[in-house]
Design a protein around this motif. Structure first.
Motif, PDB file in Angstrom:
ATOM      1  N   LEU A 146       1.189  -7.646  -0.120  1.00  0.00           N
ATOM      2  CA  LEU A 146       0.233  -6.559   0.107  1.00  0.00           C
ATOM      3  C   LEU A 146       0.813  -5.340   0.797  1.00  0.00           C
ATOM      4  CD1 LEU A 146      -2.899  -8.637   1.205  1.00  0.00           C
ATOM      5  CD2 LEU A 146      -2.183  -7.938  -1.088  1.00  0.00           C
ATOM      6  N   ALA A 147       2.074  -5.400   1.197  1.00  0.00           N
ATOM      7  CA  ALA A 147       2.669  -4.241   1.863  1.00  0.00           C
ATOM      8  C   ALA A 147       4.173  -4.277   1.693  1.00  0.00           C
ATOM      9  CB  ALA A 147       2.312  -4.222   3.347  1.00  0.00           C
TER      10      ALA A 147
ATOM     11  N   LEU B 180       2.792  -9.122   4.731  1.00  0.00           N
ATOM     12  CA  LEU B 180       1.447  -9.501   4.303  1.00  0.00           C
ATOM     13  C   LEU B 180       1.510 -10.178   2.930  1.00  0.00           C
ATOM     14  CD1 LEU B 180      -0.459  -6.231   5.290  1.00  0.00           C
ATOM     15  CD2 LEU B 180      -0.183  -8.322   6.631  1.00  0.00           C
TER      16      LEU B 180
ATOM     17  N   LYS C 117      -1.019 -12.511   0.224  1.00  0.00           N
ATOM     18  CA  LYS C 117      -2.346 -13.032  -0.090  1.00  0.00           C
ATOM     19  C   LYS C 117      -2.226 -14.379  -0.796  1.00  0.00           C
ATOM     20  CE  LYS C 117      -6.700 -11.873  -2.410  1.00  0.00           C
ATOM     21  NZ  LYS C 117      -6.827 -13.205  -3.046  1.00  0.00           N
TER      22      LYS C 117
END
Length: 348
Positions: free
Chosen positions: A37-38, A46, A48
């Motif tokens: 996510l980053a 990050l 998920k």
């Protein structure tokens, strides 16, 4: 009291660190997937988790380093392979419990940030992550001139994977009569290098650029061969077959690692000579290392051992062969009597 000091005066170059980060951004991005996510720059990576199809997911973590094999990389001024070793040592460990690697983080400690060197190190880590199908989501580079000599560095890695609880490899389903299926190693991998460097030292007449007849390649190139990553073939097997135990052959060699996959009351019997041993191990043993010390220190050409059912052996080996993996039946599991060693080497 009027003197002014900067971090650079103390040996830490922030600008060089920033340049190194810019150099590795593209390498890191190659390993990312939609679960990341980053990008680089945050205080934490990050990721998920997608666990909708899992009933009882279990996270499995592992950490390791490359050890004194790094001394070979520094001596050759070649730094693009030890990152593969770093990833391999971590992901192969969590794979031994049936886990699929999800993401990886690294820690680099250096005497001085040399952007080109950092880029080479991270290129290897990224390559390892691609082989393991996991994302490199973060890391740290620490410049510590007071702790490391010029040109020196060390590295550590951290991997996290996931497995359905009922599919965890614990060894509890291993039975007497099961077979030990060894997967070929790429060489020494990343264990035993304190002994390796002692044997192949200048004092004993060796140079890293010399070509030994048995090897056909420069000695340094053979010693720097990266650790094999077994994630793809082993995960493919776990989807189709009953694998009772998995042993990553790291420190402790075959003698100490195979028993880690066995329940109480059973032992592993390894048949000597049941697989082709790479020439580098023959040279090491001839240098004066006793046979049992070889089995306790090195992988001897077997990087991972799978404990399989005899009736599934043929299909397992066929699938491994299709995926480019060489495998050998190297022994069996038998009952263990009181006082017996958990792993024995049987002469055949």
């Amino acid at each position: 009291m009027g003197s002014k000091f900067s971090y650079r005066d103390a040996g830490v170059d922030i600008d060089a660190g920033n340049q190194a980060v810019e150099r590795i951004k593209g390498l890191v991005a190659r390993t990312h997937n939609p679960a990341v996510l980053a990008g680089l720059g945050g205080f934490g990576g990050l990721f998920k988790l997608d666990i909708e199809k899992m009933k009882e997911p279990v996270l499995v973590s592992g950490t390791d380093g490359v050890g004194s094999k790094i001394k070979i990389a520094m001596a050759l001024d070649r730094h693009d392979t030890v990152g593969i070793d770093l990833v391999a040592m971590c992901v192969n460990d969590i794979l031994a419990q049936g886990a699929r690697p999800l993401f990886f983080l690294d820690y680099l400690a250096v005497n001085k940030v040399i952007p080109e060197q950092i880029e080479a190190l991270v290129s290897g880590i990224a390559e390892g992550c691609l082989k393991a199908e996991c994302a490199l989501i973060g890391g740290e580079t620490a410049e510590m001139p007071d702790l490391y000599q010029p040109g020196e560095y060390d590295m550590a890695g951290f991997a996290v994977g996931i497995v359905e609880r009922k599919k965890m490899i614990t060894g509890e389903n291993v039975r007497a009569g099961d077979l030990l299926l060894g997967l070929k190693s790429s060489g020494i991998h990343s264990n035993g290098y304190s002994l390796v460097r002692k044997i192949f030292s200048k004092e004993r007449g060796y140079e890293l650029d010399m070509v030994l007849p048995e090897l056909g390649l420069p000695l340094g190139e053979v010693l720097l061969t990266p650790t094999r990553i077994y994630v793809k073939p082993v995960l493919a097997l776990l989807d189709r077959f009953t694998i009772g135990g998995i042993a990553h052959i790291t420190g402790g060699g075959l003698l100490e690692n195979i028993p880690r996959s066995l329940p109480k009351g059973l032992k592993a019997v390894v048949d000597e000579g049941s697989w082709p041993r790479p020439a580098i191990f023959e040279i090491i043993e001839r240098s004066g290392v006793e046979k049992m010390e070889m089995y306790r220190t090195f992988n001897q050409g077997i990087g991972m051992v799978l404990i399989v059912k005899p009736e599934e052996l043929k299909e397992i080996q066929e699938l491994l062969s299709e995926m480019g993996e060489e495998s050998y039946v190297i022994g069996e599991v038998t009952q263990r009597k009181a006082g017996e060693a958990a792993c024995q080497i049987r002469s055949v």
